[in-house]
Design a protein around this motif. Structure first.
Motif, PDB file in Angstrom:
ATOM      1  N   MET A 100       0.847  -1.190   0.000  1.00  0.00           N
ATOM      2  CA  MET A 100       0.000   0.000   0.000  1.00  0.00           C
ATOM      3  C   MET A 100       0.885   1.243   0.000  1.00  0.00           C
ATOM      4  SD  MET A 100      -2.757  -1.252   2.834  1.00  0.00           S
ATOM      5  CE  MET A 100      -3.688  -2.771   2.584  1.00  0.00           C
ATOM      6  N   GLN A 101       0.526   2.186  -0.852  1.00  0.00           N
ATOM      7  CA  GLN A 101       1.310   3.395  -0.981  1.00  0.00           C
ATOM      8  C   GLN A 101       0.419   4.624  -0.812  1.00  0.00           C
ATOM      9  OE1 GLN A 101       3.224   2.620  -4.871  1.00  0.00           O
ATOM     10  NE2 GLN A 101       5.148   2.687  -3.742  1.00  0.00           N
ATOM     11  N   TYR A 102       1.045   5.732  -0.420  1.00  0.00           N
ATOM     12  CA  TYR A 102       0.291   6.916  -0.038  1.00  0.00           C
ATOM     13  C   TYR A 102       0.951   8.184  -0.569  1.00  0.00           C
ATOM     14  CZ  TYR A 102      -1.268   3.333   3.169  1.00  0.00           C
ATOM     15  OH  TYR A 102      -1.729   2.148   3.676  1.00  0.00           O
ATOM     16  N   PHE A 103       0.137   9.232  -0.691  1.00  0.00           N
ATOM     17  CA  PHE A 103       0.681  10.554  -0.944  1.00  0.00           C
ATOM     18  C   PHE A 103       1.189  11.136   0.370  1.00  0.00           C
ATOM     19  CE2 PHE A 103      -2.033  10.226  -4.711  1.00  0.00           C
ATOM     20  CZ  PHE A 103      -1.140  10.657  -5.682  1.00  0.00           C
ATOM     21  N   LEU A 104       2.324  11.792   0.300  1.00  0.00           N
ATOM     22  CA  LEU A 104       2.949  12.370   1.481  1.00  0.00           C
ATOM     23  C   LEU A 104       3.103  13.874   1.293  1.00  0.00           C
ATOM     24  CD1 LEU A 104       4.398  11.891   4.228  1.00  0.00           C
ATOM     25  CD2 LEU A 104       6.531  11.605   2.916  1.00  0.00           C
ATOM     26  N   GLY A 105       2.524  14.646   2.211  1.00  0.00           N
ATOM     27  CA  GLY A 105       2.719  16.094   2.211  1.00  0.00           C
ATOM     28  C   GLY A 105       4.063  16.413   2.843  1.00  0.00           C
TER      29      GLY A 105
END
Length: 329
Positions: free
Chosen positions: A1-6
């Motif tokens: 699982m991958q995510y957007f990172l601010g």
């Protein structure tokens, strides 16, 4: 699982601009396997300081979500009537010009990468209504114009920020979620398929002064058929290095490693799980990730990356648990 990172919120460049330090930070970010891409701050041009420098730092596999909130807040400090929802026509036109620059930046980044790497652009229903009036009609007119532009496949997503609820002192004070959903629903009925809403956990909780507000907002957006994203960022009523009732991107409270979180954050692992469950099915979201600030400001690069990795681990663990529960149901 991958995510957007601010990731910009955790940058080691807390004062001034050191391109070598920032380049080292970007190289470190590229080692985080669970990061699918960046939530990238837009302040008027592709990169605040140097477009060409920025383009050379990018990991080839990253995708991008632009957030316009840093540029919007800068503009509001100079022109209180600035905003896509503004009843001040000069301020509304200034916001549209700002969004035209954002569109050009999307094209520039895509052209450099040779693909449509920008997944979405998050826009906001400014101005701060405790200073200059904003309304749904003006917001709708602005969105209609934006929809006529070529965004090269990027979705136009309204990131809900805390609404103006007097006598409460706002952080942003923009339109209510209800007003935003009404506008987007009307445009959707007219055939606009490229729109949606992103819920930022901390900003919703800041508005409601209650951790359940984020879930309520997720449910409202989902019921309207407009939920497109969820970004995790914490908030607290307790004084700490992050401040009380400040939109300072407080980390998730970390039960196993308290030093790799915020011990006073209202964003706990249980709250992450509740929000993920409310947003399900998660694979339908265009945007899912987190935006975390780091304290103290003097933290070195290794300390910053350790915190980000620990926070991503919490999100991944809760995401896995929610997914498994859904499969068993």
């Amino acid at each position: 699982m991958q995510y957007f990172l601010g990731a910009y919120a955790a940058s080691p460049n807390t004062t001034g601009w050191d391109p070598d330090l920032e380049a080292a930070y970007y190289r470190s970010l590229a080692t985080l396997d669970s990061v699918k891409g960046l939530e990238h701050p837009f302040l008027g041009q592709l990169h605040q300081y140097d477009d060409n420098w920025f383009l050379q730092q990018l990991a080839p596999h990253w995708d991008y979500v632009f957030t316009t909130i840093p540029g919007v807040m800068n503009a509001l400090a100079q022109q209180p009537g600035f905003g896509l929802a503004s009843t001040d026509e000069a301020g509304r036109q200034a916001a549209l010009q700002f969004m035209r620059a954002a569109q050009q930046a999307v094209h520039k980044l895509n052209q450099h990468l040779g693909r449509r790497a920008v997944t979405a652009i998050m826009l906001h229903s400014a101005p701060a209504r405790n200073k200059v009036a904003g309304n749904a009609e003006c917001f709708a007119a602005s969105l209609q114009e934006l929809l006529s532009w070529d965004w090269q496949g990027a979705r136009l997503l309204v990131e809900h920020c805390d609404a103006y609820l007097p006598p409460q002192v706002p952080s942003k004070g923009f339109l209510s979620l209800q007003d935003e959903l009404v506008v987007l629903s009307q445009l959707k009925q007219q055939g606009a398929a490229n729109l949606g809403v992103v819920i930022n956990w901390g900003r919703s909780v800041f508005e409601g002064r209650d951790p359940t507000t984020a879930v309520q907002h997720l449910q409202a957006a989902k019921t309207a058929g407009l939920l497109a994203g969820l970004m995790f960022s914490g908030v607290s009523d307790t004084e700490s290095e992050y401040g009380a009732w400040r939109d300072s991107h407080q980390p998730i409270r970390n039960a196993l490693q308290p030093e790799l979180g915020s011990p006073v954050s209202w964003l706990t692992e249980q709250q992450v799980a509740a929000a993920l469950a409310a947003a399900a099915p998660l694979q339908a979201l265009t945007v899912l990730g987190l935006k975390i600030g780091v304290r103290p400001h003097t933290a070195n690069l290794a300390e910053r990356l350790a915190l980000l990795q620990a926070q991503l681990n919490i999100l991944q663990q809760q995401h896995t648990a929610i997914t498994e529960q859904g499969e068993q149901a």
